[in-house]
Design a protein around this motif. Structure first.
Motif, short mmCIF file in Angstrom:
data_model
loop_
_atom_site.label_atom_id
_atom_site.label_comp_id
_atom_site.label_asym_id
_atom_site.label_seq_id
_atom_site.Cartn_x
_atom_site.Cartn_y
_atom_site.Cartn_z
N UNK A 1 -0.27 24.74 -7.13
CA UNK A 1 -1.38 24.18 -7.90
C UNK A 1 -0.98 23.13 -8.91
N UNK A 2 0.31 22.93 -9.15
CA UNK A 2 0.73 21.87 -10.06
C UNK A 2 0.14 20.56 -9.55
N UNK A 3 -0.56 19.83 -10.39
CA UNK A 3 -1.22 18.61 -9.90
C UNK A 3 -0.26 17.51 -9.51
N UNK A 4 -0.70 16.69 -8.57
CA UNK A 4 0.05 15.51 -8.17
C UNK A 4 -0.21 14.42 -9.20
N UNK B 1 1.19 24.62 0.40
CA UNK B 1 1.79 24.73 1.73
C UNK B 1 0.78 24.20 2.74
N UNK B 2 1.24 23.33 3.62
CA UNK B 2 0.41 22.80 4.71
C UNK B 2 1.09 23.10 6.02
N UNK B 3 0.41 22.75 7.11
CA UNK B 3 0.94 22.98 8.44
C UNK B 3 1.19 21.65 9.14
N UNK B 4 2.32 21.57 9.82
CA UNK B 4 2.66 20.37 10.59
C UNK B 4 1.68 20.09 11.72
N UNK C 1 6.22 22.93 2.42
CA UNK C 1 5.90 22.94 1.00
C UNK C 1 5.96 21.52 0.49
N UNK C 2 4.92 21.10 -0.26
CA UNK C 2 4.91 19.72 -0.75
C UNK C 2 3.95 19.57 -1.92
N UNK C 3 4.05 18.43 -2.58
CA UNK C 3 3.12 18.06 -3.64
C UNK C 3 2.10 17.12 -3.02
N UNK C 4 0.94 17.65 -2.72
CA UNK C 4 -0.13 16.92 -2.06
C UNK C 4 -0.93 16.10 -3.08
N UNK C 5 -1.28 14.88 -2.72
CA UNK C 5 -2.09 14.03 -3.59
C UNK C 5 -3.43 14.70 -3.89
#
Length: 140
Positions: free
Chosen positions: A34-37, A121-124, A111-115
């Motif tokens: 949840x840390x903001x981009x 966590x997202x899926x490929x 795992x990533x920092x999404x805009x």
């Protein structure tokens, strides 16, 4: 015969290392979720994708990474898409001159920092990410 005897030891070592990496990534997700981009951000109050991977590699995985995505894309060794393992860096082309980076987990997750949603966590195999996949690099 010797190769057959060494293979299980290598697999056990690889399996143990992958499990350790995955545990560290799960802990990082719990702490950063949840840390903001924020473009140029480099902390728990806001982080961009390359800073996030740099921090996670340094603080959770004990490896040093460069600060920007293009430099991170030069690290480690190339990995085929069907051989991605936990801890691999996964790169995407999200715009004409824009790159995005995340860290592989397991079962097609990363795992990533999404805009749009911050650290997540997202899926490929999601259409958005699948159509923008660029490369994978292994540092371990």
């Amino acid at each position: 015969m010797a190769n057959q005897q060494r293979a299980p030891q290598q697999s056990a070592t690889d399996s143990g290392q992958r499990s350790s990496i995955l545990g560290a990534l799960e802990e990082a997700h719990r702490e950063w979720q949840g840390t903001p981009y924020i473009l140029g951000g480099s902390g728990i109050n806001g982080v961009d994708c390359s800073s996030f991977t740099q921090i996670i590699f340094r603080d959770y995985l004990g490896k040093t990474l460069p600060r920007n995505t293009r430099a991170q894309l030069q690290e480690g060794n190339s990995v085929r898409r069907n051989q991605i393992q936990p801890g691999d860096l996964i790169f995407f082309r999200t715009g004409r001159d824009l790159l995005h980076v995340g860290i592989a987990m397991e079962n097609g997750r990363f795992l990533h920092a999404s805009v749009s949603s911050g650290v997540m966590i997202s899926r490929l195999d999601q259409n958005y990410w699948a159509s923008r996949y660029l490369a994978t690099r292994r540092l371990f």
